[in-house]
Motif scaffolding. Structure first.
Motif, mmCIF file in Angstrom:
data_model
loop_
_atom_site.group_PDB
_atom_site.id
_atom_site.type_symbol
_atom_site.label_atom_id
_atom_site.label_comp_id
_atom_site.label_asym_id
_atom_site.label_seq_id
_atom_site.Cartn_x
_atom_site.Cartn_y
_atom_site.Cartn_z
ATOM 1 N N UNK A 17 0.821 -1.220 0.000
ATOM 2 C CA UNK A 17 0.000 0.000 0.000
ATOM 3 C C UNK A 17 0.852 1.266 0.000
ATOM 4 N N UNK A 18 2.152 1.100 -0.109
ATOM 5 C CA UNK A 18 3.039 2.259 -0.255
ATOM 6 C C UNK A 18 3.173 2.573 -1.743
ATOM 7 N N UNK A 19 2.093 3.102 -2.301
ATOM 8 C CA UNK A 19 2.051 3.223 -3.758
ATOM 9 C C UNK A 19 3.108 4.187 -4.284
ATOM 10 N N UNK A 20 3.275 5.290 -3.581
ATOM 11 C CA UNK A 20 4.290 6.245 -4.038
ATOM 12 C C UNK A 20 5.678 5.623 -3.979
ATOM 13 N N UNK A 21 5.921 4.866 -2.913
ATOM 14 C CA UNK A 21 7.212 4.196 -2.789
ATOM 15 C C UNK A 21 7.421 3.170 -3.887
ATOM 16 N N UNK A 22 6.371 2.455 -4.221
ATOM 17 C CA UNK A 22 6.481 1.459 -5.283
ATOM 18 C C UNK A 22 6.773 2.133 -6.618
ATOM 19 N N UNK A 23 6.050 3.208 -6.893
ATOM 20 C CA UNK A 23 6.277 3.952 -8.139
ATOM 21 C C UNK A 23 7.718 4.437 -8.214
ATOM 22 N N UNK A 24 8.171 4.986 -7.121
ATOM 23 C CA UNK A 24 9.536 5.487 -7.097
ATOM 24 C C UNK A 24 10.536 4.341 -7.291
ATOM 25 N N UNK A 25 10.287 3.246 -6.599
ATOM 26 C CA UNK A 25 11.207 2.098 -6.683
ATOM 27 C C UNK A 25 11.265 1.552 -8.104
ATOM 28 N N UNK A 26 10.102 1.481 -8.725
ATOM 29 C CA UNK A 26 10.052 0.942 -10.077
ATOM 30 C C UNK A 26 10.809 1.849 -11.062
ATOM 31 N N UNK A 78 7.435 -5.011 -17.500
ATOM 32 C CA UNK A 78 7.570 -3.810 -16.681
ATOM 33 C C UNK A 78 6.297 -2.965 -16.720
ATOM 34 N N UNK A 79 5.700 -2.894 -17.891
ATOM 35 C CA UNK A 79 4.473 -2.107 -18.011
ATOM 36 C C UNK A 79 3.369 -2.676 -17.123
ATOM 37 N N UNK A 80 3.306 -4.000 -17.052
ATOM 38 C CA UNK A 80 2.288 -4.632 -16.209
ATOM 39 C C UNK A 80 2.460 -4.226 -14.753
ATOM 40 N N UNK A 81 3.702 -4.238 -14.306
ATOM 41 C CA UNK A 81 3.966 -3.834 -12.919
ATOM 42 C C UNK A 81 3.521 -2.397 -12.701
ATOM 43 N N UNK A 82 3.901 -1.569 -13.618
ATOM 44 C CA UNK A 82 3.535 -0.154 -13.537
ATOM 45 C C UNK A 82 2.022 0.021 -13.460
ATOM 46 N N UNK A 83 1.321 -0.681 -14.319
ATOM 47 C CA UNK A 83 -0.132 -0.590 -14.305
ATOM 48 C C UNK A 83 -0.730 -1.099 -13.005
ATOM 49 N N UNK A 84 -0.129 -2.155 -12.475
ATOM 50 C CA UNK A 84 -0.651 -2.735 -11.237
ATOM 51 C C UNK A 84 -0.547 -1.740 -10.082
ATOM 52 N N UNK A 85 0.563 -1.021 -10.071
ATOM 53 C CA UNK A 85 0.742 -0.041 -8.994
ATOM 54 C C UNK A 85 -0.348 1.021 -9.063
ATOM 55 N N UNK A 86 -0.549 1.546 -10.252
ATOM 56 C CA UNK A 86 -1.543 2.619 -10.381
ATOM 57 C C UNK A 86 -2.951 2.095 -10.108
ATOM 58 N N UNK A 87 -3.225 0.892 -10.608
ATOM 59 C CA UNK A 87 -4.557 0.347 -10.379
ATOM 60 C C UNK A 87 -4.810 0.150 -8.889
ATOM 61 N N UNK A 88 -3.810 -0.378 -8.209
ATOM 62 C CA UNK A 88 -4.020 -0.623 -6.782
ATOM 63 C C UNK A 88 -4.115 0.685 -6.016
ATOM 64 N N UNK A 89 -3.339 1.675 -6.424
ATOM 65 C CA UNK A 89 -3.437 2.980 -5.772
ATOM 66 C C UNK A 89 -4.811 3.588 -5.993
ATOM 67 N N UNK A 90 -5.287 3.449 -7.215
ATOM 68 C CA UNK A 90 -6.601 4.009 -7.517
ATOM 69 C C UNK A 90 -7.691 3.297 -6.721
ATOM 70 N N UNK A 91 -7.591 1.971 -6.666
ATOM 71 C CA UNK A 91 -8.598 1.198 -5.928
ATOM 72 C C UNK A 91 -8.588 1.567 -4.448
ATOM 73 N N UNK A 92 -7.411 1.894 -3.929
ATOM 74 C CA UNK A 92 -7.310 2.263 -2.520
ATOM 75 C C UNK A 92 -7.695 3.717 -2.272
ATOM 76 N N UNK A 93 -8.068 4.409 -3.334
ATOM 77 C CA UNK A 93 -8.421 5.817 -3.193
ATOM 78 C C UNK A 93 -7.222 6.687 -2.884
ATOM 79 N N UNK A 94 -6.035 6.217 -3.258
ATOM 80 C CA UNK A 94 -4.814 6.943 -2.920
ATOM 81 C C UNK A 94 -4.378 7.899 -4.027
ATOM 82 N N UNK A 95 -5.134 7.964 -5.090
ATOM 83 C CA UNK A 95 -4.769 8.866 -6.181
ATOM 84 C C UNK A 95 -5.542 10.178 -6.063
ATOM 85 N N UNK A 96 -4.800 11.248 -5.836
ATOM 86 C CA UNK A 96 -5.426 12.572 -5.760
ATOM 87 C C UNK A 96 -4.756 13.465 -6.787
ATOM 88 N N UNK A 97 -5.119 13.265 -8.054
ATOM 89 C CA UNK A 97 -4.436 14.007 -9.119
ATOM 90 C C UNK A 97 -4.666 15.500 -9.000
#
Lengths: 236, 236
Positions: free
Chosen positions: A87-96, A135-154
């Motif tokens: 659930x550390x979506x920002x950290x995952x994005x950064x790590x990736x 790699x794209x799949x991983x990237x998409x998974x991060x964003x999808x999970x962040x979105x599902x968790x309501x963690x995306x505040x664009x």
DNA sequence: ACCGAACCGAGAGCACTGCTCTTGACACTC
DNA sequence: GAGTGTCAAGAGCAGTGCTCTCGGTTCGGT
């Protein structure tokens, strides 16, 4: 997968692996295009024509290397993602993102092989598309999970994509389910921005312009992450 | 520049031009690396060794083509910029971005030559850096003039660049004077994002993913422009 | 246990590449 | 007009990807 089978088959698999290994090393020093079947054969103590028992042509060897490269960067990205809390979506994005850059800096010629100009006369066969997506799949998974968790505040104030984009957005949602069209578009911008940065750095476009590329990259990753709605300032 | 001089010198200049012209066409069909001195000579009705009177090596011919390509994209960008009203900063940004993509789509191999993977064994001489800057200079000029006019209203909620970036920012300000550090960083992100998109499109990374690339590109350009503070919805 | 078939590496050879060197002809300068 | 520098041509070198043929080895079915 190597367990059973005859001695001949094991020898064949072993030699095939050795050839790609030598080829990969040669690629690392010479770059693609400088890939030289005769030199590979020489290093392996065999004659050039023998290579053709294992790879029907130079292009097929290249294809094997391309698939390997896609898998290597895909694996690096997957590992970087898995090392973070889910659930550390920002950290995952950064790590990736950093995994992509680190791998690229460590294997510049292999990066060039898959994300640089296509090799002249070479056309990628279908076997490459699945590894190319890892790699794209991983990237998409991060964003999808962040979105599902309501963690995306664009951030707002950005234009909405045209209605004609909805078809493509639907296709892209296969790897990032649930994201609305405008976030899909921003995600693509962030993803291409990431590779644009890495390519610029690797291909020398930053020479005499940007010096502390690591710092600028880290900041760019944060900026692009913020663009898609990830939280701005996390600990890292 | 061709006016005076002897017949010999004029003939020499003419042949040099013809060689690069044939080479450029060959580049367009074969791609770099497939550039073939003997084929060029054949097409010109001369013998391969004669080429060496004009270009000491294949790399020197390549350098000439690279410089030409940088100048071509630079000129396209300059023309696109000049066609807009000077204070229509968003329009100029948009025009410049589309000029880059249009030129790239029209000359894919030349784009690959300068923005793709560097040619193996080839190292760009100093003569290339000035032409390589032409498009960047235009880009910087647009942002600088927008900033000076107070037309940049960057969205907030984005992270600030690290203090260590200020040195690089100072250097980059040579081409976009006046911009604060955070906008310099965003400008680089937008610029690399632009080329990242074009490279992805041209090098096949969008295959089977994004279909209506023109629409997505236009929207991405608007998004990136907004990121650096250009107004969002203009007429175009 | 044998035997034909499949597979293997070696080697010669083809057409091609970038590049070098020499040769003889031409054009320009004095 | 003589002398000098430039030119295209040709032969040739080392290297390339690739093909084909040749004996030897290994495998699978009988």
């Amino acid at each position: 997968m190597n367990a059973g089978r005859t001695a001949r088959e094991r020898a064949r698999a072993e030699l095939t692996r050795e050839i790609t290994e030598v080829a990969r090393r040669q690629l690392g020093t010479e770059g693609a295009g400088g890939l030289n079947l005769r030199a590979i054969a020489r290093e392996l103590g065999m004659v050039s024509s023998a290579i053709y028992r294992y790879f029907p042509s130079r292009d097929d060897l290249l294809t094997a290397l391309i698939i390997d490269a896609y898998n290597a960067v895909g694996e690096a990205v997957e590992r970087a993602d898995a090392a973070r809390e889910p659930d550390d979506h920002a950290g995952r994005w950064r790590a990736v993102c950093h995994a992509v850059r680190d791998w690229a800096l460590a294997h510049p010629h292999e990066y060039a092989l898959i994300y640089g100009s296509p090799v002249p006369g070479y056309h990628a066969p279908a076997d490459t598309v699945a590894p190319a997506m890892r790699d794209t799949v991983v990237y998409g998974r991060i964003l999808a999970s962040a979105h599902a968790a309501g963690a995306l505040t664009p951030p707002d104030g950005f234009p909405a994509p045209p209605a004609s984009f909805s078809g493509d957005a639907e296709a892209v949602r296969q790897v990032m389910p649930g994201l609305p069209d405008d976030l899909v578009a921003r995600a693509i911008a962030a993803w291409t921005g990431l590779f644009g940065f890495v390519s610029f750095e690797l291909f020398g476009q930053f020479a005499n312009v940007v010096d502390d590329r690591a710092a600028l990259f880290a900041h760019t990753v944060d900026t692009l992450g913020r663009l898609v709605g990830l939280p701005a300032a996390a600990t890292g």
